[in-house]
Design a protein around this motif. Sequence first.
Motif, short mmCIF file in Angstrom:
data_model
loop_
_atom_site.label_atom_id
_atom_site.label_comp_id
_atom_site.label_asym_id
_atom_site.label_seq_id
_atom_site.Cartn_x
_atom_site.Cartn_y
_atom_site.Cartn_z
N VAL A 1 -23.77 -25.34 2.36
CA VAL A 1 -24.33 -26.97 1.83
C VAL A 1 -23.94 -27.04 0.30
O VAL A 1 -23.43 -27.99 -0.21
CB VAL A 1 -25.67 -27.22 2.23
N LEU A 2 -24.56 -26.11 -0.33
CA LEU A 2 -24.50 -26.23 -1.90
C LEU A 2 -22.94 -25.99 -2.16
O LEU A 2 -22.60 -26.68 -3.26
CB LEU A 2 -25.12 -24.75 -2.69
N PHE A 3 -22.08 -25.35 -1.71
CA PHE A 3 -20.47 -25.26 -2.02
C PHE A 3 -20.01 -26.63 -1.83
O PHE A 3 -19.28 -26.74 -2.56
CB PHE A 3 -19.87 -24.08 -1.19
N LYS A 4 -20.44 -27.34 -0.85
CA LYS A 4 -19.78 -28.68 -0.53
C LYS A 4 -20.38 -29.75 -1.60
O LYS A 4 -19.60 -30.61 -1.88
CB LYS A 4 -20.16 -29.33 0.97
N ILE A 5 -21.60 -29.45 -1.81
CA ILE A 5 -22.18 -30.71 -2.76
C ILE A 5 -21.87 -30.42 -4.34
O ILE A 5 -21.61 -31.40 -5.06
CB ILE A 5 -23.86 -30.51 -2.91
N HIS A 6 -21.63 -29.27 -4.70
CA HIS A 6 -21.42 -28.92 -6.34
C HIS A 6 -20.19 -29.64 -6.94
O HIS A 6 -20.39 -30.08 -7.98
CB HIS A 6 -21.37 -27.66 -6.61
#
Length: 294
Positions: free
Chosen positions: A224-229
């Motif tokens: 999730v974080l890799f897509k949001i950042h």
Amino acid sequence: MHTMISSSFIFYGLLCLALASLVEGKTAVLFGATGTVGNEVLRSILHHESLFTKLVIVGRSFPSKVTDLLQATTAEVVRIELRDLGSVDTEEQLLALGTADACFIATGSGHPYLSDFASMHYVEIEMTASMTKLCSKLGVQSLTTFSAADAPENPTPYTKEELDRGSDGTPLGWFGMIYHMFTIYGLKERAVLSNALPAIPIVRIFQPSTIVTDETRYGWVDRVLFKIHPWVDPWIPSQHRSVPVGLLGKAMVEDAVAILSSDATEPGVTRFTYNDFVRIAGTNLDPDATATEL
């Protein structure tokens, strides 16, 4: 005539000795070459094999992701496998190395949310303390490690009772990991500093936020974080921007190379965040950078 020739030989002999001292090979000691950060540190060290002519890597085992990188190097490589990395400062084969110039501690709990609390504490703090003690005994000029952005400078150590309760094999889970993470990283920094100073003159602590890797260390949270950042990075404070693992590994090594290649670096402890990584690694992403010096 003979006097002139003799003087010339002496001059050129002294010049050659001076040049040789300038390019004298250095010895690097690396812990954590199998991990995501440590493997990138290894890549960058090997890129500087003209400086690091000897490399000592210490770990439990060395899979192909490590050995494949070593095949083409001209540097002397010493591989030391140990089952327990929490007492490396007492290992005779490591103490017998004599001296070294730079230490890189890139170890960490691979999947901390799957570990119990005591195991995470052992890997991040107790192993780090022992590795730092060894680096001190080897007389290195610089020690480089990483923790996390916003790691507290004065964390409260865990009690024996807390560690005992956390040794029952129950996985921390994601929320338990987050609950303890910043304290753990603050204690990791303390473990480095309390065992490095004053024996190691230069200590560098890199403080990344989210480290972007090809593999997920924290399960679905990483995905999730890799897509949001990429969407939020331009809008958040620079120290909290996501950091490609290759950038972090390169910056850690390039900084040590600069230290060993010059006498200009002042002794002391320096913490680095995202802007520093970019500056040190020589990219054009964000040229303004300041380090937090202690």
